[in-house]
Design a protein around this motif. Sequence first.
Motif, PDB file in Angstrom:
ATOM      1  N   GLU A  47       0.821  -1.209   0.000  1.00  0.00           N
ATOM      2  CA  GLU A  47       0.000   0.000   0.000  1.00  0.00           C
ATOM      3  C   GLU A  47       0.857   1.262   0.000  1.00  0.00           C
ATOM      4  O   GLU A  47       0.385   2.349  -0.349  1.00  0.00           O
ATOM      5  N   PHE A  48       2.118   1.144   0.399  1.00  0.00           N
ATOM      6  CA  PHE A  48       3.017   2.306   0.460  1.00  0.00           C
ATOM      7  C   PHE A  48       3.946   2.385  -0.749  1.00  0.00           C
ATOM      8  O   PHE A  48       4.208   3.463  -1.269  1.00  0.00           O
ATOM      9  N   VAL A  49       4.476   1.236  -1.196  1.00  0.00           N
ATOM     10  CA  VAL A  49       5.396   1.195  -2.338  1.00  0.00           C
ATOM     11  C   VAL A  49       5.001   0.002  -3.198  1.00  0.00           C
ATOM     12  O   VAL A  49       4.657  -1.062  -2.674  1.00  0.00           O
ATOM     13  N   THR A  50       5.076   0.142  -4.508  1.00  0.00           N
ATOM     14  CA  THR A  50       4.664  -0.963  -5.369  1.00  0.00           C
ATOM     15  C   THR A  50       5.767  -2.006  -5.503  1.00  0.00           C
ATOM     16  O   THR A  50       6.961  -1.670  -5.490  1.00  0.00           O
ATOM     17  N   PRO A  51       5.400  -3.264  -5.661  1.00  0.00           N
ATOM     18  CA  PRO A  51       6.405  -4.307  -5.902  1.00  0.00           C
ATOM     19  C   PRO A  51       7.253  -4.022  -7.135  1.00  0.00           C
ATOM     20  O   PRO A  51       8.434  -4.385  -7.175  1.00  0.00           O
ATOM     21  N   LEU A  52       6.670  -3.376  -8.136  1.00  0.00           N
ATOM     22  CA  LEU A  52       7.411  -3.086  -9.357  1.00  0.00           C
ATOM     23  C   LEU A  52       8.645  -2.229  -9.073  1.00  0.00           C
ATOM     24  O   LEU A  52       9.686  -2.392  -9.715  1.00  0.00           O
ATOM     25  N   THR A  53       8.541  -1.317  -8.107  1.00  0.00           N
ATOM     26  CA  THR A  53       9.687  -0.480  -7.757  1.00  0.00           C
ATOM     27  C   THR A  53      10.845  -1.343  -7.269  1.00  0.00           C
ATOM     28  O   THR A  53      11.996  -1.173  -7.699  1.00  0.00           O
ATOM     29  N   PHE A  54      10.567  -2.289  -6.374  1.00  0.00           N
ATOM     30  CA  PHE A  54      11.623  -3.149  -5.853  1.00  0.00           C
ATOM     31  C   PHE A  54      12.146  -4.107  -6.914  1.00  0.00           C
ATOM     32  O   PHE A  54      13.331  -4.457  -6.921  1.00  0.00           O
ATOM     33  N   GLN A  55      11.277  -4.525  -7.819  1.00  0.00           N
ATOM     34  CA  GLN A  55      11.736  -5.385  -8.898  1.00  0.00           C
ATOM     35  C   GLN A  55      12.729  -4.653  -9.783  1.00  0.00           C
ATOM     36  O   GLN A  55      13.763  -5.211 -10.177  1.00  0.00           O
ATOM     37  N   ALA A  56      12.434  -3.398 -10.081  1.00  0.00           N
ATOM     38  CA  ALA A  56      13.338  -2.609 -10.916  1.00  0.00           C
ATOM     39  C   ALA A  56      14.676  -2.370 -10.223  1.00  0.00           C
ATOM     40  O   ALA A  56      15.741  -2.419 -10.858  1.00  0.00           O
ATOM     41  N   LEU A  57      14.642  -2.129  -8.910  1.00  0.00           N
ATOM     42  CA  LEU A  57      15.874  -1.827  -8.176  1.00  0.00           C
ATOM     43  C   LEU A  57      16.715  -3.070  -7.903  1.00  0.00           C
ATOM     44  O   LEU A  57      17.945  -3.005  -7.904  1.00  0.00           O
ATOM     45  N   SER A  58      16.062  -4.203  -7.654  1.00  0.00           N
ATOM     46  CA  SER A  58      16.806  -5.423  -7.314  1.00  0.00           C
ATOM     47  C   SER A  58      17.150  -6.268  -8.528  1.00  0.00           C
ATOM     48  O   SER A  58      18.083  -7.072  -8.486  1.00  0.00           O
ATOM     49  N   GLY A  59      16.365  -6.106  -9.594  1.00  0.00           N
ATOM     50  CA  GLY A  59      16.566  -6.943 -10.774  1.00  0.00           C
ATOM     51  C   GLY A  59      15.977  -8.327 -10.624  1.00  0.00           C
ATOM     52  O   GLY A  59      16.234  -9.211 -11.455  1.00  0.00           O
TER      53      GLY A  59
END
Length: 410
Positions: A47-59
Amino acid sequence: MSTPLAHSRILLGVTGGIAAYKACELTRLLVKAGCEVRVAMTAAACEFVTPLTFQALSGNPVHTTLLDERAEAGMGHIELARWADAVLVAPASADFMARLAHGLADDLLATLCLATEAPLYLAPAMNRVMWANPATQANRALLESRGIALLGPAEGDQACGEVGAGRMLEPAGILAALGKHKGPLGGVRVTVTAGPTREPIDPVRVIANRSSGRMGFAIAAAARAAGARVTLIAGPVALATPRGVTRVDVETAADMHRAVLSALPSTDLFVAAAAVADYRPAAASAHKLKKTADTLALALERTPDILAEVSAHRPRPFCVGFAAETDDLLANARAKLAAKRLDMIAANRVGDGLGIEQSDNALEVLWDEGARSLPRASKEDLARELVALVAERYRLIHPLKEDPARHAQD
């Protein structure tokens, strides 16, 4: 040059709270420090940050659901828990700390924390009153008593407008704290060989030796405790795999040779503690040899010299050999150190109740410009002393980089 976290597999857990946005920067810093990062998020965190953001940052794909059929068909929550070298939950909310303290497994992240054998770190983040609440403090004490490390919290301005303890450490501070916890071999990939090999004469009989594998297994456990990612290549022994260690079982010297060469590209430090057969039957019989004569002659041939081959490999790992001798211990060990161009060698006497098949041992550790005696002790205690000495010598050649947190804003 390496960072304390280089090559580490970090499972980053993100729980619900405004500090979840800082986990994005933490992911970036972990990747920059050389970590492989996988992220598991609670429903509230999404609800605060999307999973897509972490996927992009972690690969890497982000894990959010315990009963995700696609995930269970792939890595799965147990495999993910075992994959990690360390589990870091940042932010760790008061609710998550309470659930973890009481062993609940009602979502993916809580289940991962219960299923992992890796070190577990929490970076708390909550309102100052929630942090000071006796229930939270009781949960904190319970978690710490179980060996879970808390990184923070810090004091300062909070999103609610109040000021006090409960603020999540800044990402650079978490990175630095995590690096300090990793130990003297943090970020180092270690391969250890242990135990005997068995060389077949026929389908029933073998040529073997008396090695129990205890010293090699103790070294693997000590290296893991020192922060290394450890692969243990083990001959036929009846020993439990040390916690957090990847084990590869082999039978013959040829098997061990192949396994070591396979592990070599991801090996920074190689410890050859196995008692590998020097010779094997030139031709093993496909059928059981019958007892038809008073004598039996076996033609033997040399097996590959695994340690010499590893030492000659380019790029070359830091190489530690073992020398088990009945006579002229120091002279023979020095000769092996020089002939195989090793970085260090650990020599021990065998026979007459010493070394092999014993629960204790004593070592003479040699390197080009020095030596140190490690007096008789249990193999577990001796392994810890040896690993500490090996780490000290290794870091002279491969010093750590400056604390990456100092350059977090680069």
